[in-house]
Scaffold this motif. Structure first.
Motif, short mmCIF file in Angstrom:
data_model
loop_
_atom_site.label_atom_id
_atom_site.label_comp_id
_atom_site.label_asym_id
_atom_site.label_seq_id
_atom_site.Cartn_x
_atom_site.Cartn_y
_atom_site.Cartn_z
N ILE A 37 0.84 -1.20 0.00
CA ILE A 37 0.00 0.00 0.00
C ILE A 37 0.87 1.25 0.00
CG2 ILE A 37 -1.57 1.37 1.43
CD1 ILE A 37 -2.95 -1.19 2.21
N LEU A 38 1.93 1.21 0.82
CA LEU A 38 2.76 2.40 0.97
C LEU A 38 3.56 2.70 -0.30
CD1 LEU A 38 3.38 4.48 3.11
CD2 LEU A 38 5.26 3.10 3.89
N TYR A 39 3.96 1.67 -1.03
CA TYR A 39 4.85 1.91 -2.17
C TYR A 39 4.24 1.74 -3.54
CZ TYR A 39 8.91 2.90 0.52
OH TYR A 39 9.80 3.53 1.33
N LYS A 40 3.13 0.98 -3.63
CA LYS A 40 2.64 0.67 -4.97
C LYS A 40 1.25 1.23 -5.25
CE LYS A 40 6.25 -1.83 -5.89
NZ LYS A 40 7.31 -1.19 -6.67
N THR A 41 0.69 2.02 -4.34
CA THR A 41 -0.65 2.55 -4.62
C THR A 41 -0.60 4.07 -4.65
OG1 THR A 41 -1.29 2.72 -2.32
CG2 THR A 41 -1.72 0.62 -3.40
N ARG A 42 -1.69 4.63 -5.20
CA ARG A 42 -1.80 6.08 -5.27
C ARG A 42 -1.83 6.67 -3.87
NH1 ARG A 42 -6.24 8.29 -9.28
NH2 ARG A 42 -7.29 6.53 -8.34
N PHE A 43 -2.61 6.00 -2.99
CA PHE A 43 -2.70 6.48 -1.62
C PHE A 43 -1.32 6.56 -0.96
CE2 PHE A 43 -2.84 5.19 2.86
CZ PHE A 43 -3.50 6.29 3.38
N GLY A 44 -0.51 5.51 -1.16
CA GLY A 44 0.81 5.47 -0.55
C GLY A 44 1.70 6.59 -1.04
N LEU A 45 1.64 6.82 -2.33
CA LEU A 45 2.46 7.88 -2.92
C LEU A 45 2.06 9.24 -2.35
CD1 LEU A 45 4.59 8.53 -5.07
CD2 LEU A 45 2.72 8.93 -6.66
N ARG A 46 0.75 9.44 -2.22
CA ARG A 46 0.27 10.72 -1.68
C ARG A 46 0.71 10.88 -0.24
NH1 ARG A 46 -5.70 11.24 -4.48
NH2 ARG A 46 -4.85 11.80 -6.50
N LEU A 47 0.57 9.78 0.51
CA LEU A 47 0.97 9.83 1.92
C LEU A 47 2.45 10.20 2.04
CD1 LEU A 47 -0.38 8.61 4.77
CD2 LEU A 47 1.58 7.13 4.50
N ARG A 48 3.29 9.56 1.23
CA ARG A 48 4.72 9.82 1.33
C ARG A 48 5.05 11.25 0.90
NH1 ARG A 48 7.65 6.19 -2.14
NH2 ARG A 48 5.69 5.78 -3.17
N SER A 49 4.31 11.75 -0.08
CA SER A 49 4.60 13.11 -0.54
C SER A 49 4.35 14.12 0.58
CB SER A 49 3.76 13.45 -1.77
OG SER A 49 2.43 13.67 -1.38
N CYS A 50 3.39 13.83 1.46
CA CYS A 50 3.11 14.75 2.56
C CYS A 50 4.24 14.76 3.58
CB CYS A 50 1.81 14.39 3.25
SG CYS A 50 0.40 14.68 2.21
N GLY A 51 5.03 13.71 3.60
CA GLY A 51 6.15 13.70 4.54
C GLY A 51 7.40 14.31 3.94
N GLU A 52 7.40 14.47 2.63
CA GLU A 52 8.59 15.04 1.99
C GLU A 52 8.42 16.53 1.72
OE1 GLU A 52 11.38 13.48 1.55
OE2 GLU A 52 10.68 11.50 2.10
N ASN A 53 7.33 16.87 1.05
CA ASN A 53 7.11 18.27 0.74
C ASN A 53 5.61 18.57 0.74
OD1 ASN A 53 7.04 20.84 -0.24
ND2 ASN A 53 8.63 20.48 -1.79
N PRO A 54 5.04 18.81 1.91
CA PRO A 54 3.59 18.97 2.01
C PRO A 54 3.06 20.14 1.19
CG PRO A 54 4.65 19.53 4.08
CD PRO A 54 5.70 18.91 3.21
N GLN A 55 3.87 21.21 1.07
CA GLN A 55 3.40 22.37 0.31
C GLN A 55 3.17 21.98 -1.15
OE1 GLN A 55 5.77 22.77 2.68
NE2 GLN A 55 4.71 24.18 4.04
N ALA A 56 4.14 21.24 -1.71
CA ALA A 56 3.99 20.80 -3.09
C ALA A 56 2.80 19.86 -3.23
CB ALA A 56 5.26 20.09 -3.56
N ALA A 57 2.65 18.96 -2.25
CA ALA A 57 1.53 18.03 -2.30
C ALA A 57 0.21 18.78 -2.30
CB ALA A 57 1.60 17.07 -1.12
#
Lengths: 349, 419
Positions: A184-204
Motif C-alpha cells: 500500500i505504501l509503495y505501490k498505490t496512489r494512496f501510498g504515494l500521496r501519503l509519502r509526498s506529505c512527509g517530503e514536501n507537504p506544500q507541493a503536495a
C-alpha cells in the motif's frame, strides 16, 4: 535450531509491525514517539477483551464452536479490537500535532506517560493487583496452534516443526499485514500521496492532496498497527498479560525503523536481527544451536572467564548496544522524511 | 492600562497558561474518578467524592475519623512532599537546561541511574571509620554528579560528532544504563541481607552516611524523610538560573541551541557546547539521584533492567510545566510531589489507586505541548478586553494563519519556547 527460529520470530514480528507503524506516521510527516505508549494501550485492550470474553463465558454460550479454529478467530478479534483502540489513542497525537501544531516530541512523550498510568489505574481497579492476566488458563493452552491440530502429527521434518508447530496465528497474520501495508505504501496512489506529505507537504497541497487528511490517515494506520503489535507482543511473549509495560519494545521499534532507513524490506531485516538478540537474552540457557545436545551459550555463561562477559546481563543489553553502534555508523547515510516533525503551515514556502 | 501591561508580560502569560494546564489536568483526573465511581458498583458516588477531594487537597489530609476525611495542616505530608520533590526538581532542571539549549533530554532516567550507582558505591564501600562520614557524603554526591555527567555526555557526543538525534541516543543509553546497573550491583555484595529484602541495596545510613537535616526536622517534626536535600536543590536551581541568564557560557549554550550553524559562524565552538550542555544536564540528574539515595532513608531496587526510574520522565513534566525556567521548576517540582503525596493518600483511604496522579501528570505534559496555543489565546483575550480597535488586526492575523502565531507577542514567546 527450530526453537531458535521460532523464538526469534516471536520477538521479531511485533518489532517489525510496530516499526512499520512508525514508518506510516513518519512518512506522512508526523514523528510518532508514542509507539511505546500505543503498544502498552493496545496490549491492555487486547488482554481485557480476551479476559472479559472468558469471564462472561462467550465460548460456553456457544459450545458447538468451542474448538481451536474458533479460538483463532477470537484471537484475531482481539487483535482488531486492540488495533482500533490503538488508533483511537493515536488520535490524541494526531490532534495535537495536526490541528494544534504542537511539539510532536513532547506530545508523544506525554502519550508514553499517559498509557502506562491509565492502564495501571484500570488494571488495579479491575484485577485488584498490578497485572491483568487471562481469566482462566494460559495463552498457550487457549491460542497456540500445534501440528496435531493441522493433521500433521505424523510428519517430523524441519519445516513442519519450525513453522507449523506450536505457533500463534497472530505471527503469520502480522507477516501478511506487513506485506500488504508495504505494498500500500509503495505501490498505490494512496501510498504515494501519503509519502509526498512527509517530503514536501506544500507541493503536495498545490497538487490538490489534502495534507491534513493524509497525515491523519498516517497517524491512524500507525496507531492501528502499533496497538495490534502491542497485543501480539503481550500474547506471544508474556502469556497474554498486561502490566503497563512492554519493556522498551516501542523504542526498540523506533530504532529498527531508523536502522531500516524507513524502508519496509530493510526494516524486516533489522527486526529479525533485533529479534535474534532479544531471543538470545530471553532463552540463552535453553538454545541448542546445532542440535547436538550441547547448550553452548549456557555453557559459556558458566565458564570462569567467558562467563564474566557472556552472561544474561550482557545479552539483555546487546540490542540497545548494537542499535546505538549501528546508529553511529549509519547516521551519515540515513535519510529521514524531509518534513517530519514540522507542523504543516499553508503559508510557508 | 496598568492591568494590560501586567497581563501582556510574557512571564505572566506563562504562569497563567501553566495554571490553566494544571487545572485542566486536575479536572481530567477528577472526571475519571467520577466516571469510574459511577460505573463500578463497588465504588459508588460517595467514594468518588472522597477521591476527588483527596486529589485536590491530599496534602492537607489528616486521616480519617469514623469514615469521614479530616483536613488540616499536616507536617508529615509537607515534609514528605519536600523530600520527594528533591529528585524530580533535579531531573526537571536537567531537562530544562537541555531544552533551553535546544536539546530534548529524555535520557534523565539513565543519568539518574548512573548517579545512583556511583553515589551508592562510594557511600557504602568507603570505610567511615577511616574517613569522616560527611567527607564520604560529599565524595558520593560529586561521584553521582560525575557519573551522571558522563552518561549525559555520551548522547551529547553522538549528537555533536555523528549528528545522531539525541532523543534516540538518550532512549538507548537509558536502557543500557538499566542493564548495566543491574549487572554492576549483581556482584557488588551491597545487597541488603536483612530479613527477606534481597531486592534492595543497603540504605546509606547502614554505613553511617546520611544527608544533614539542616533544621528542617524541627520545622516538620513528624516527617521521617525531610532533610537538607531540598535546600541544596534550591541553591542549585538558582545557580543554574544564573548560569543560563547571566554568564557567557550560558549564552553560548543557548545560542548554539537556537541555531548551531550561526553560533559557529559567531565563533562559538558548537560541538563543545552540545556535549557540555548534555553533560551539565546529566550532572544535574545524577546529583538528584545522589541527593535522593544519600538521604539514608531510601532503598534502591537494584534489578532495574525491566523498567526505568520514573523520576526521569516526571522531570520532563516538571520542566515543561515550569516553561523550562529553573526557578519555576522548584515550584512545579513541589506541585508534582504534592500530587504524589495526594496519590498515596488516595490509595490509602479509598478504593482508587495512586496511578491517577500519573494520569494527571501525563495530561498536564500533553497540554504543555501546546502551551503556546494557550498563551496566544490569552494574548487575544486580554487584548480584546483592553483595547477595542486592536480587535480588527487580531482577527485578520488569526484568520490567515489559523493559529495567530504571527502576533509579535506570541512570536517572542515561541522563540523562547523553542530555544
Amino acid at each position: 535450531m527450530s526453537y531458535l527460529i521460532q523464538q526469534t520470530l516471536i520477538y521479531a514480528i511485533p518489532l517489525m509491525i510496530v516499526a512499520l507503524a512508525g514508518v506510516f506516521a513518519e512518512r506522512s510527516g508526523i514523528i510518532n514517539l508514542a509507539l511505546e505508549g500505543i503498544m502498552i494501550f493496545g496490549a491492555f485492550i487486547g488482554v481485557l477483551f480476551v479476559h472479559l470474553c472468558q469471564k462472561y463465558g462467550v465460548f460456553e454460550l456457544l459450545p458447538q464452536y468451542a474448538n481451536w479454529g474458533s479460538m483463532q478467530l477470537f484471537e484475531i478479534l482481539g487483535m482488531v479490537a486492540s488495533g482500533l483502540l490503538g488508533a483511537a489513542f493515536a488520535l490524541l497525537l494526531g490532534f495535537a500535532a495536526i490541528n494544534l501544531k504542537a511539539d510532536q516530541t513532547i506530545s508523544g512523550t506525554a502519550l508514553n506517560m499517559l498509557a502506562p498510568a491509565i492502564v495501571l489505574f484500570f488494571v488495579r481497579i479491575i484485577a485488584n493487583q498490578e497485572e491483568l492476566r487471562l481469566y482462566k488458563g494460559d495463552a498457550a493452552e487457549w491460542f497456540m496452534v500445534k501440528k496435531g491440530m493441522l493433521g500433521l502429527e505424523a510428519k517430523d521434518n524441519f519445516v513442519v516443526n519450525t513453522f507449523f508447530n506450536k505457533f500463534y496465528l497472530a505471527t503469520y497474520v502480522c507477516i501478511l499485514l506487513f506485506i500488504v501495508c508495504s505494498i500500500i505504501l509503495y505501490k498505490t496512489r494512496f501510498g504515494l500521496r501519503l509519502r509526498s506529505c512527509g517530503e514536501n507537504p506544500q507541493a503536495a497541497d498545490s497538487l490538490g492532496i489534502n495534507v491534513r487528511r493524509m497525515r491523519y490517515s498516517g497517524v491512524l494506520i500507525s496507531g492501528f498497527l502499533a496497538g495490534m503489535g502491542g497485543f501480539v507482543y503481550a500474547l506471544t511473549t508474556s502469556n497474554c498479560m498486561s502490566n503497563g509495560d512492554v519493556a522498551g519494545f516501542g523504542f526498540l521499534a523506533l530504532a529498527v525503523m531508523i536502522f531500516g532507513n524507513w524502508k519496509p524490506l530493510n526494516i524486516a531485516g533489522a527486526a529479525l536481527l533485533f529479534g535474534l538478540f532479544k531471543c538470545l537474552a530471553a532463552g540463552y540457557s535453553s538454545i541448542d544451536i546445532n542440535g547436538d545436545g550441547v547448550k553452548l551459550l549456557f555453557e559459556l555463561s558458566k565458564h570462569p572467564t567467558w562467563g564474566k562477559v557472556l552472561n544474561p546481563n550482557f545479552y539483555r543489553m546487546l540490542p540497545y548496544l548494537i542499535s546505538l553502534l549501528v546508529l553511529a555508523f549509519t547516521s551519515k547515510k540515513s535519510r529521514a522524511p524531509k518534513a517530519e516533525g514540522i507542523p504543516y503551515d499553508k503559508g510557508q514556502r | 492600562m496598568k492591568t494590560r501591561s501586567f497581563f501582556n508580560k510574557d512571564g505572566t502569560k506563562s504562569v497563567l497558561s501553566t495554571l490553566i494546564s494544571i487545572l485542566i489536568g486536575l479536572i481530567a483526573g477528577a472526571l475519571i474518578i467520577l466516571i469510574v465511581g459511577l460505573v463500578d458498583d463497588k465504588l459508588g458516588l460517595k467514594e468518588a467524592w472522597k477521591g476527588i477531594r483527596l486529589i485536590f487537597f491530599g496534602l492537607f489530609s489528616k486521616g480519617q475519623q469514623a469514615g469521614r476525611l479530616v483536613f488540616g495542616f499536616n507536617s508529615t505530608n509537607i515534609g514528605d512532599m519536600l523530600f520527594r520533590a528533591v529528585p524530580i526538581i533535579m531531573t526537571g532542571l536537567s531537562v530544562s537546561l537541555a531544552y533551553k539549549t535546544g536539546l530534548f533530554n529524555i535520557g534523565a532516567s539513565g543519568q539518574y541511574l548512573a548517579g545512583t550507582t556511583a553515589a551508592l558505591f562510594i557511600a557504602l564501600k568507603m570505610n567511615t571509620a577511616v574517613v569522616a562520614p560527611w567527607i564520604v557524603w560529599i565524595l558520593a554526591f560529586f561521584g553521582g554528579m560525575l557519573a551522571g555527567a558522563f552518561w549525559g555526555a555520551i548522547p551529547g557526543m553522538l549528537k555533536a560528532f555523528l549528528n545522531i538525534n539525541e532523543v534516540l541516543a538518550c532512549i538507548m543509553t537509558n536502557w543500557l544504563a538499566a542493564n548495566i546497573v543491574t549487572w554492576v550491583f549483581e556482584g557488588s555484595g551491597l545487597q541488603c541481607t536483612e530479613g527477606t529484602k534481597t531486592q534492595v541495596i543497603w540504605k546509606t545510613s547502614h554505613n553511617g552516611v546520611a544527608t544533614a537535616k539542616m533544621g528542617l526536622d524541627k520545622l516538620f517534626p513528624e516527617s521521617q524523610q525531610v532533610d537538607g536535600g531540598i535546600i541544596v536543590v534550591i541553591l542549585i536551581a538558582i545557580l543554574i538560573y544564573i548560569l543560563l541568564t547571566k554568564t557567557t557560557l550560558g549564552f553560548e549554550l543557548k545560542a548554539c541551541g537556537a541555531n548551531r550553524h550561526s553560533a559557529r559562524y559567531a565563533g562559538i565552538k558548537d560541538k563543545r557546547s552540545i556535549v557540555l550542555s548534555m553533560a551539565i544536564a546529566g550532572a544535574l540528574a545524577g546529583a538528584g539521584a545522589a541527593l535522593y539515595y544519600l538521604s539514608g532513608s531510601t532503598e534502591f531496587h537494584w534489578q532495574t533492567y525491566l523498567s526505568l526510574p520514573g523520576e526521569g520522565f516526571t522531570g520532563i513534566a516538571v520542566a515543561l510545566l515550569g516553561a523550562c525556567n529553573p526557578i519555576a521548576n522548584i515550584f512545579t517540582g513541589m506541585f508534582l510531589s504534592t500530587l504524589d503525596v495526594a496519590g498515596s493518600k488516595l490509595s490509602f483511604f479509598t478504593e482508587y489507586n495512586e496511578y491517577i496522579t500519573d494520569v494527571i501528570i501525563a495530561v498536564i505534559v500533553y497540554l504543555s505541548a501546546f502551551s503556546l496555543l494557550i498563551k496566544t489565546w490569552l494574548t487575544k483575550k486580554f487584548k480584546k478586553s483592553d483595547d477595542g480597535f486592536r480587535k480588527i488586526p487580531d482577527v485578520a492575523y488569526t484568520s490567515k494563519s489559523g493559529q495567530g502565531d504571527k502576533l509579535p507577542n506570541a512570536a517572542a514567546a515561541g522563540k523562547e519556547g523553542n530555544a
